[in-house]
Scaffold this motif. Sequence first.
Motif, mmCIF file in Angstrom:
data_model
loop_
_atom_site.group_PDB
_atom_site.id
_atom_site.type_symbol
_atom_site.label_atom_id
_atom_site.label_comp_id
_atom_site.label_asym_id
_atom_site.label_seq_id
_atom_site.Cartn_x
_atom_site.Cartn_y
_atom_site.Cartn_z
ATOM 1 N N ASN A 103 25.141 11.087 17.613
ATOM 2 C CA ASN A 103 24.913 10.460 18.902
ATOM 3 C C ASN A 103 24.962 11.451 20.056
ATOM 4 O O ASN A 103 25.749 12.404 20.048
ATOM 5 C CB ASN A 103 25.968 9.375 19.155
ATOM 6 N N VAL A 146 16.212 6.626 21.584
ATOM 7 C CA VAL A 146 16.177 7.441 20.372
ATOM 8 C C VAL A 146 15.285 8.648 20.650
ATOM 9 O O VAL A 146 14.124 8.499 21.038
ATOM 10 C CB VAL A 146 15.632 6.648 19.174
ATOM 11 N N ASN A 194 11.876 7.131 22.039
ATOM 12 C CA ASN A 194 11.515 5.770 21.627
ATOM 13 C C ASN A 194 10.065 5.706 21.131
ATOM 14 O O ASN A 194 9.337 4.747 21.393
ATOM 15 C CB ASN A 194 11.730 4.786 22.777
ATOM 16 N N THR A 198 20.467 9.334 18.722
ATOM 17 C CA THR A 198 20.484 8.162 19.588
ATOM 18 C C THR A 198 21.436 8.376 20.743
ATOM 19 O O THR A 198 22.537 8.914 20.554
ATOM 20 C CB THR A 198 20.902 6.917 18.793
#
Length: 292
Positions: free
Chosen positions: A122, A273, A215, A287
């Motif tokens: 992350n 993302v 994304n 992410t």
Amino acid sequence: MRIATIGWSGTTSAAVVFESGLAPVRTLPGRESAVDALSVIGTPLTSDELVALERGESVPRASATLHAPIPHPPKNVLCVGKNYREHVAEGARAEGRTDFSVPEQPVWFTKPASALVGDGGNIIQDPEFTKALDYEGELAIVIGRGGKSIPADAVFDHIFGYTIVNDVTARDVQQAHLQWFRGKSADSYAPCGPWIVTADEIKEPEALDLTTRVNGEVRQHDNTRNLLFGIPLLVSNISQALTLQPGDIIATGTPSGVAWGMDTPRYLAAGDVVEVEVEGIGTLTNTVVPVP
């Protein structure tokens, strides 16, 4: 050959990436201390060991955590700024300038090992720290044989392989300081991976397509042939100042297309993302999550 560092069954190991899965190096006799890719760089796998790994039991990718290939490199991650012409131009526009000049020498900065996360890890979005979280997809070099003052024509003899780095940046923090370190070095600001591809598999490292998607939307797309300072010059230049060691990571710079350079910047937000794909290496996916 692809070398990763994985977490599996409560332990950490260097692993060779096969189509069938991830083969932990620690399962080999005498390799019990192979806790990350650095151990393979220091003592390369023999052909017999590779055969044994391919024939042995492997860990499904879904059952393992991919760490940064070298979670604790010998030095900070060595990074180069302003190494694509169009990125220099978009930076000037973002600062309200129409004129710009490309650097005459590589612009160096570093990121600490504490910023490293692996594929699937992350990126932390902390609104108290930054309101302008940005991405920078980059090809990265992994040093295999160390040296000082390495001649440019000998540089490729010192490279173990290549990986991917996302030079995550807090643009507002970066712009507020005379140095870039704080705005580029927060925890999780150096996603790296998913693995190292050895140099013998990357025939033309200065002719690789690089694409960054947010994304699924392409934000950056360029080719490493457009580096202002190529790989031989970069390695030779930094090795004049310091002795390179096996496992050192050098991020080579990012092309245009960062959020900061847009007319209306579209910075990263929780839930986004980010994928950085480099031809011949793979895709690094992370992410954005809110600060815990």
